[in-house]
Every structure is written in C-alpha cells, then in structure tokens.
Design an enzyme around this catalytic site. Structure first.
Site, PDB file in Angstrom:
ATOM      1  N   PRO A   1      -1.558 -41.141-160.040  1.00 56.40           N
ATOM      2  CG  PRO A   1       0.103 -42.503-159.897  1.00 56.40           C
ATOM      3  CD  PRO A   1      -0.874 -41.943-160.879  1.00 56.40           C
ATOM      4  CB  SER A   2       2.636 -37.932-157.501  1.00 53.41           C
ATOM      5  OG  SER A   2       3.973 -38.933-156.790  1.00 53.41           O
ATOM      6  NE  ARG A   3      -3.775 -36.110-153.971  1.00 58.10           N
ATOM      7  CZ  ARG A   3      -3.895 -37.167-153.415  1.00 58.10           C
ATOM      8  NH1 ARG A   3      -3.583 -38.318-154.107  1.00 58.10           N
ATOM      9  NH2 ARG A   3      -3.925 -37.507-152.339  1.00 58.10           N
ATOM     10  CG  LEU A   4       2.070 -35.257-161.026  1.00 54.99           C
ATOM     11  CD1 LEU A   4       3.459 -35.376-161.805  1.00 54.99           C
ATOM     12  CD2 LEU A   4       1.878 -33.613-160.636  1.00 54.99           C
TER      13      LEU A   4
END
Length: 361
Positions: free
Chosen positions: A335-338
């Site tokens: 998630p959240s591009r992490l």
C-alpha cells in the site's frame, strides 16, 4: 473584514477571488423547476463561462436533471455547471453519465441488500476499510485517463526472513505460485530487453522455456533484432509481471547461446507447425509482399515437409539463449506505493555467493 472585502467580487459575478473550491451539495433531488433567487444568480456564477473555482458536486450537480443531466437543466439557466469532481451516493444516478470531470467517487459502501436487489446495483469492490471508491468518468466511454487508473497493492509482503538464500530457489517458489494460482494464461511470459551498438534499447515479450542453477533459457531466431543485439552486446534484462499476485521479478546479466544439442532437444519437442514456422519466418525483416507472402512461404514449406514421418530439422539460425543472472530482484506491491524490493546480487556468473539487499521503493 476579509468577507467585506470579498463581497464586491462575489456581487460582480465572480467566485474565483472568494474561494478555491465550491462544494455543491444544495440542490440534488430537491431541485425542481426554474431556480429561484438568489440561487439563479449563484448558478450563473458556477457555469464554465464565469470561470468559477473548482466545483465538487454531491450526488446531483445543482441545476441538473436527476436522469437527463445538464441537457434538461432548468430553463432559467443559460448554461449548466460542469463540476470537476462528482461524489455519487449509494450508486451513480443516471445523470452521472453526463459527468465529464476526471474525479468520480462512489460513497455508500454499506448498501442494504433490498436496495441493491431492487435497483440491480452492481457495486465495485472497496479496498480495505475505505468508504469510497474512485470510478472512471461515465463520459469517457470506459476509457479513463491513465493518470486516473490506480489500485492499492495489498496482497502480500516480502521480508528478508521469508525468502530463500538462493534467488533461483526463490524464483522457483514464486513461479510455482504464479502457475498454480492461474494469475494469467502464460505466467512464463517475460519481457526481454536488449540494446543496439549505438545505445538504442528495445523490448519484447517471449516465453521462458527453462531455468536452473545456470540461469534462464528462452528460444528465438538468432538473426532477429533481439538475437543480433543479444549476441553483439552480450547482456540482457528480463522482467516478469504477475498481476494477480501483485509481483514482479527483474533479472540482469550476461547472455550466451545454449549448445546446439540443447536447442535441438527443445526444437524437437515443439509442435510440427511451430517447427515449420521457424523456417517460414525471416524474423524482424520487412515483409514486402504483405501477409500473403508469409502464407505463401508457409504453404511452400508445409508441402516440403508434408511427410509426417520425416522430422523437420532445426534451422541453423534458430536456438536458445541463456541469461546468467548477476542480479535478481523480487518486487512485491504494498500500500501507498511503499513496495517491498529485495535484490540478490553476485560478483560473477560462476559465483555461488549471493548478497541480499533491500531497495527503497
């Protein structure tokens, strides 16, 4: 004092100097007939010609007909407002198909089954615990702008403690999972990158046909563009994308031809039509005679090898490549591009000592 200073601007018919965003949640279903003062002048301050601030409309943009949208707006308005964002409640109303903005959200995750069944609602999935989901604009004819296409990666994570010490063993695990979970028809499809002598990269998809402690094997026409560039440059990049698992694998390293014996063994396992096809295709060359030229060559070679008891020989220009990895990266969407990125690296293609590194997403 600020309000007093801004009132002349509002009175003059402009809202752009008064606010940055207008939340339009006033009319909706309750709007009927021509707009009454002071709402008539307010609507005129929101039409496109008035250059209003960004408009966020809730459920039904003010002045729109619940089903027919701006085309059936009240006759008292010279033009209809065109919101930049629309938040539909429970389910998009028919008017939403006239929405031309980029941002369309659906709120109302918990719709009573009776309402869902009565109106035959087909509701999209809501990621995680989110209470709204972004929709493509109806006016885009199911072709949303690429910038608006977005999902949250939440399938899995990837920790150093959970992976194998050998990257080829880790690849075997991921490849088996991709094949068994049927995330795509051909989980062995991979992108192969090569580079010309003047630095022009090129990319195409091929099928992985084997992997072992040496590396990764695929077969192709040695005279094709990729064949020529791989032999000339001596290096390759590979990439796998398994969307259903939200995973990718990237591989880099030197490339070499496999032995003629290995190429012949695989060639002899191919369907006869594919064997003949390897003779038909002058891969990457321009076809002057169109599709008919290809079909004529196919017919000619099928006649030449019409006796099924006679094996089709392997073309001398056809065979396998072996990519010996120096780096293998395993990527797991988060998630959240992490995202999780674990990369195995070694100093030479013959080394059995791999170092494991975590990369920033």
């Amino acid at each position: 004092q600020r309000q007093q200073q801004q009132q002349p601007e509002a009175a003059s018919g402009s809202l752009s100097g008064v606010c940055d965003v207008v939340v339009d949640a006033l009319f909706g279903f309750s709007f009927k007939g021509s707009p009454r003062p002071p709402f008539d002048s307010l609507l005129q301050m929101l039409v496109p010609s008035a250059r209003p601030p960004a408009i966020l409309s809730v459920d039904i943009p003010s002045g729109w007909h619940v089903e027919d949208g701006p085309a059936a707006a009240a006759s008292g308005a010279a033009a209809a407002i065109q919101p930049d964002m629309l938040v539909s409640l429970t389910a998009p109303k028919l008017a939403a198909k006239h929405f031309k903005g980029r941002f369309h959200y659906l709120g109302g995750r918990f719709v009573p089954p009776a309402i869902r069944d009565k109106y035959k609602l087909v509701l999209p999935p809501y990621p995680g615990a989110q209470q709204c989901v972004k929709l493509p604009p109806a006016a885009s004819s199911n072709a949303p702008a690429p910038a608006d296409m977005r999902i949250s990666y939440e399938k899995d994570g990837l920790l150093e403690s959970s992976v194998a010490a050998d990257p080829l063993q880790q690849f075997d695990t991921w490849f088996r999972q991709a094949a068994e979970s049927k995330v795509c028809i051909e989980p062995n499809a991979m992108a192969v990158a090569s580079c010309s002598s003047d630095g022009q990269p090129s990319l195409r998809y091929v099928l992985l046909k084997g992997f072992d402690e040496r590396g990764f094997v695929f077969f192709t026409n040695y005279n094709s563009r990729k064949g020529s560039e791989l032999q000339e440059g001596g290096k390759a990049g590979l990439a796998f994308w398994w969307e259903g698992l939200q995973r990718q694998v990237r591989i880099e390293g030197p490339v070499e031809r496999v032995s003629d014996e290995e190429s012949a063994a695989y060639f002899n396992s191919r369907p006869r039509g594919s064997q003949i096809g390897a003779w038909v295709s002058l891969q990457s060359q321009v076809v002057a005679g169109g599709r008919q030229e290809i079909e004529d060559r196919q017919q000619q070679l099928e006649q030449e090898y019409s006796d099924p008891s006679v094996p089709v020989p392997k073309p001398p220009h056809w065979g396998g490549f072996l990519v010996r990895p120096l780096a293998i990266e395993f990527w797991q969407g988060r998630p959240s591009r992490l995202h999780d990125r674990l990369r195995y690296v070694r100093d030479s293609r013959d080394s059995r000592e791999w170092r494991l590194e975590r990369l920033y997403p």
